[in-house]
Write an enzyme that holds these catalytic residues in place. Structure first.
Site, mmCIF file in Angstrom:
data_model
loop_
_atom_site.group_PDB
_atom_site.id
_atom_site.type_symbol
_atom_site.label_atom_id
_atom_site.label_comp_id
_atom_site.label_asym_id
_atom_site.label_seq_id
_atom_site.Cartn_x
_atom_site.Cartn_y
_atom_site.Cartn_z
ATOM 1 N N ARG A 103 0.825 -1.215 0.000
ATOM 2 C CA ARG A 103 0.000 0.000 0.000
ATOM 3 C C ARG A 103 0.856 1.261 0.000
ATOM 4 O O ARG A 103 0.474 2.269 -0.612
ATOM 5 C CB ARG A 103 -0.953 -0.008 1.200
ATOM 6 C CG ARG A 103 -2.124 -0.951 0.982
ATOM 7 C CD ARG A 103 -3.055 -0.966 2.163
ATOM 8 N NE ARG A 103 -4.292 -1.667 1.843
ATOM 9 C CZ ARG A 103 -5.216 -1.991 2.722
ATOM 10 N NH1 ARG A 103 -5.055 -1.689 3.995
ATOM 11 N NH2 ARG A 103 -6.306 -2.620 2.343
ATOM 12 N N LYS B 104 -12.480 -9.180 10.076
ATOM 13 C CA LYS B 104 -13.499 -8.114 10.088
ATOM 14 C C LYS B 104 -14.878 -8.704 9.802
ATOM 15 O O LYS B 104 -15.449 -8.521 8.720
ATOM 16 C CB LYS B 104 -13.126 -7.047 9.067
ATOM 17 C CG LYS B 104 -11.888 -6.280 9.482
ATOM 18 C CD LYS B 104 -11.494 -5.276 8.431
ATOM 19 C CE LYS B 104 -10.242 -4.535 8.857
ATOM 20 N NZ LYS B 104 -9.688 -3.717 7.783
ATOM 21 N N GLY C 287 -5.254 -5.745 3.258
ATOM 22 C CA GLY C 287 -3.951 -5.522 3.881
ATOM 23 C C GLY C 287 -3.247 -6.823 4.235
ATOM 24 O O GLY C 287 -2.095 -7.061 3.832
ATOM 25 N N GLY D 46 -12.064 -4.845 1.867
ATOM 26 C CA GLY D 46 -13.507 -4.616 1.940
ATOM 27 C C GLY D 46 -13.983 -3.781 0.755
ATOM 28 O O GLY D 46 -15.075 -4.002 0.219
HETATM 29 N N1 LIG Z 1 -9.780 -17.772 13.124
HETATM 30 C C1 LIG Z 1 -9.265 -16.571 13.322
HETATM 31 N N2 LIG Z 1 -9.316 -15.976 14.527
HETATM 32 C C2 LIG Z 1 -8.774 -14.761 14.735
HETATM 33 N N3 LIG Z 1 -8.177 -14.028 13.771
HETATM 34 C C3 LIG Z 1 -8.108 -14.578 12.562
HETATM 35 C C4 LIG Z 1 -8.632 -15.857 12.260
HETATM 36 N N4 LIG Z 1 -8.404 -16.122 10.965
HETATM 37 C C5 LIG Z 1 -7.749 -15.064 10.465
HETATM 38 N N5 LIG Z 1 -7.556 -14.123 11.402
HETATM 39 C C6 LIG Z 1 -6.846 -12.833 11.283
HETATM 40 O O1 LIG Z 1 -7.494 -11.997 10.365
HETATM 41 C C7 LIG Z 1 -6.583 -10.969 10.013
HETATM 42 C C8 LIG Z 1 -6.882 -10.446 8.638
HETATM 43 O O2 LIG Z 1 -8.238 -10.100 8.535
HETATM 44 P P1 LIG Z 1 -8.780 -8.854 7.703
HETATM 45 O O3 LIG Z 1 -10.265 -9.001 7.705
HETATM 46 O O4 LIG Z 1 -8.214 -7.592 8.254
HETATM 47 O O5 LIG Z 1 -8.205 -9.190 6.246
HETATM 48 P P2 LIG Z 1 -7.476 -8.273 5.177
HETATM 49 O O6 LIG Z 1 -6.881 -9.119 4.136
HETATM 50 O O7 LIG Z 1 -6.541 -7.332 5.889
HETATM 51 O O8 LIG Z 1 -8.637 -7.491 4.538
HETATM 52 P P3 LIG Z 1 -9.038 -5.936 4.728
HETATM 53 O O9 LIG Z 1 -8.019 -5.151 3.991
HETATM 54 O O10 LIG Z 1 -10.405 -5.865 4.198
HETATM 55 O O11 LIG Z 1 -8.976 -5.668 6.187
HETATM 56 C C9 LIG Z 1 -5.196 -11.590 10.107
HETATM 57 O O12 LIG Z 1 -4.394 -10.794 10.949
HETATM 58 C C10 LIG Z 1 -5.448 -12.980 10.711
HETATM 59 O O13 LIG Z 1 -4.553 -13.319 11.736
HETATM 60 O O1 LIG Z 2 -7.536 -2.591 5.522
HETATM 61 C C1 LIG Z 2 -8.555 -2.137 4.971
HETATM 62 O O2 LIG Z 2 -9.439 -2.851 4.472
HETATM 63 C C2 LIG Z 2 -8.671 -0.641 4.823
HETATM 64 O O3 LIG Z 2 -7.515 0.039 5.206
HETATM 65 C C3 LIG Z 2 -9.880 -0.126 5.581
HETATM 66 O O4 LIG Z 2 -9.731 -0.310 6.959
HETATM 67 P P1 LIG Z 2 -11.031 -0.354 7.900
HETATM 68 O O5 LIG Z 2 -11.750 -1.641 7.599
HETATM 69 O O6 LIG Z 2 -10.502 -0.288 9.297
HETATM 70 O O7 LIG Z 2 -11.880 0.827 7.542
#
Ligand SMILES: Nc1ncnc2c1ncn2[C@@H]1O[C@H](COP(=O)(O)OP(=O)(O)OP(=O)(O)O)[C@@H](O)[C@H]1O
Ligand SMILES: O=C(O)[C@H](O)COP(=O)(O)O
Length: 512
Positions: free
Chosen positions: A41, A198, A351, A374
């Site tokens: 990013r 999330k 991320g 998201g």
């Molecule tokens: N079963 C679980 N329990 C707790 N945390 C988890 C589990 N599975 C995955 N994770 C955690 O979820 C986190 C990533 O989730 P996240 O929803 O932020 O995804 P992302 O790829 O960063 O998408 P976004 O950019 O939308 O946030 C990781 O740090 C991972 O450790």
């Molecule tokens: O990691 C993401 O998906 C973006 O940076 C948005 O973060 P947020 O879900 O905390 O708004």
């Protein structure tokens, strides 16, 4: 997409000497010590920042980092490590400014990073008082945070409502174009993997996705919620029990289309959330009350990998387990490798998803890597993201109020060729005159601004709508006698309309 593009403003010379506020998404994953574990990013935000600096702007860039509590800045919320990495990429110091809402000292050619914008009170709920203060910091607001384009917050929406000019940065524009193109006619079966932590954000998206995709693979906290919906116990695992109804609705919607949402049949559990916790593989029916499910089990991972290999298109957002801990990374690793080996066109974002892609070295095997998580799921859902809604709205007055009246122009010039010929000359002179007027007013040189406006007042009535010609005539008249304090705000309101006219003229003269 009818938005003002920052690249156009730069090309038209409207950025020199201006205060430019860039909202980037620099929300990168960090380890416990705060080291950045994946910097896509930050790298993706560099072109916009360089574009602004090269155009001679005074540049402010900000982002959120994590989800801090407003009004309670903690050292771990700081963008300092991000500024350090950005500085390495740009080959220059990037000072971090705290408490910046009421004013920022920055000169043309300089770049500063404004500390984590989510610490400002009113950011999350986009409070008008904050939004107006943010807008007052700049002449041009640039939205380049695709990863946060689905949030209507102070720095992603409010500032765009009130800033003199609000436009799309190169990353924001490129991402939406690329994702829409990739997903316009996806090769079937279309498989989506929606996982991660999330839960509430992503679970609500799944209902819409269930109508589009052929297979829906869930993981992480989302899979845990689906396990609850299937009547399984999940102990102390991350989930959103209040959304079990939504999870059930998704399962039903998929079933009605003859598809299903595979619920994990085995899982990897621990008693604590720690890198050195003992990992136990067990059947999904055997989870104890004090268990934390931290990954899908090997049997489930192998089954999902088979589905992925047969896919036509794969959309991936979210790791299926806590892949940062070696004992709980297997599910994510197997999924990543299956995507890499599949002949499907794959599109991935988020991320931590980017961090997983980097960890398993599969960057080259992914069809398109987005900085959005998201945000790109919402694009897939068919939603207009708030960022685009407001930027489109901000582009409208320019298009309507500053429009080119071609019928009038042809009438006045006697032919289309005649109009094109004069517009070519006008295009050249206005491209130079608009920044020259701004520069003159910046130096309080009202007579020079008046001379340039006078020329414009002469030719605009040939091809511009009355409202614009009248406004130019008014500003020109005021600039004959009044001081810069009176003229500058009038010209600030006029400048975006003239810039809009310029875009229309360029489009017209380059059309066949
Ligand atoms: N079963 C679980 N329990 C707790 N945390 C988890 C589990 N599975 C995955 N994770 C955690 O979820 C986190 C990533 O989730 P996240 O929803 O932020 O995804 P992302 O790829 O960063 O998408 P976004 O950019 O939308 O946030 C990781 O740090 C991972 O450790
Ligand atoms: O990691 C993401 O998906 C973006 O940076 C948005 O973060 P947020 O879900 O905390 O708004």
């Amino acid at each position: 997409m009818n938005v003002i593009r920052f690249s156009d403003l730069c090309a038209n010379g409207q950025v020199a000497g201006k205060r430019v506020f860039i909202r980037a998404d620099l929300n990168v994953p960090q380890d416990k010590e705060g080291h950045i574990t994946e910097d896509t990013r930050i790298r993706a935000s560099v072109p916009c920042i360089q574009m602004a600096l090269a155009a001679g702007a005074a540049v402010m860039v900000t982002s959120h980092l994590g989800r801090p509590t407003e009004g309670e800045f903690k050292p771990e919320d700081s963008l300092a490590p991000v500024a350090q990495r950005l500085g390495e990429l740009l080959g220059r110091e990037v000072p971090v400014i705290a408490n910046w809402v009421d004013g920022v000292e920055v000169q043309p050619g300089q770049l500063v990073m404004l500390e984590n914008c989510r610490v400002n009170v009113g950011e999350k709920k986009n409070k008008e008082e904050l939004a107006r203060k943010l807008a007052a910091l700049c002449d041009i607001f640039v939205h380049d945070a695709f990863g946060t384009a689905h949030r209507a917050e102070g720095t992603t929406y409010g500032i765009a409502q009130y800033a003199p000019i609000a436009c799309a940065g190169p990353l924001l524009a490129a991402e939406i174009d690329a994702i829409n193109k990739a997903l316009a006619n996806p090769k079937r079966p279309l498989v989506a993997i929606v996982a991660g932590s999330k839960v509430s954000t992503k679970l609500s998206i799944l209902q819409a996705l269930a109508k589009n995709v052929d297979n829906l693979i869930v993981g992480g906290g989302i899979a845990n919620t689906f396990m609850l919906a299937a009547g399984l116990k999940i102990g102390k695992s991350l989930a959103e029990p209040s959304l079990v109804g939504e999870a059930t609705a998704v399962i039903e919607a998929m079933k009605a289309r003859g598809a299903d949402v595979p619920i994990p049949t085995d899982v990897v559990t621990a008693k604590t959330f720690a890198a050195d916790a003992v990992a136990t593989v067990k059947a999904a029916t055997d989870v104890a009350d004090d268990d934390l499910i931290l990954d899908i089990g090997p049997q489930t991972a192998a089954k999902l990998a088979e589905q992925l290999k047969a896919a036509g298109t794969i959309v991936w957002n979210g790791p299926v387990g806590v892949f940062e801990f070696a004992a709980f990374e297997n599910g994510t690793k197997v999924i990543a490798q299956a995507i890499a080996e599949s002949s499907a066109f794959s599109i991935a974002g988020g991320g931590d998803t980017l961090a997983a892609i980097a960890k398993y070295g599969i960057e080259k095997d992914i069809g398109y890597i987005s900085t959005g998580g998201g945000a790109f799921l919402e694009v897939l859902e068919g939603k207009t993201l708030p960022a685009f809604e407001i930027l489109q709205r901000r582009a409208q007055p320019v298009a309507v109020a500053a429009s080119l009246d071609t019928a009038r122009g042809i009438g006045m010039m006697g032919s289309d060729a005649g109009l094109r010929s004069i517009l070519k000359t006008v295009l050249e002179s206005m491209t130079g005159d608009l920044p020259a007027i701004s520069a003159a007013l910046d130096k309080a040189d009202v007579p020079s601004a008046n001379r340039l406006l006078h020329a414009m007042k002469g030719y605009l009535p040939i091809f511009a709508v009355d409202a614009l010609s009248e406004e130019v005539a008014h500003v020109e008249w005021v600039s004959k006698t009044e001081p810069v304090e009176t003229v500058a705000p009038l010209y600030a309101a006029l400048a975006p309309k003239l810039a809009g006219l310029l875009v229309e003229i360029r489009t017209y003269v380059t059309s066949s």
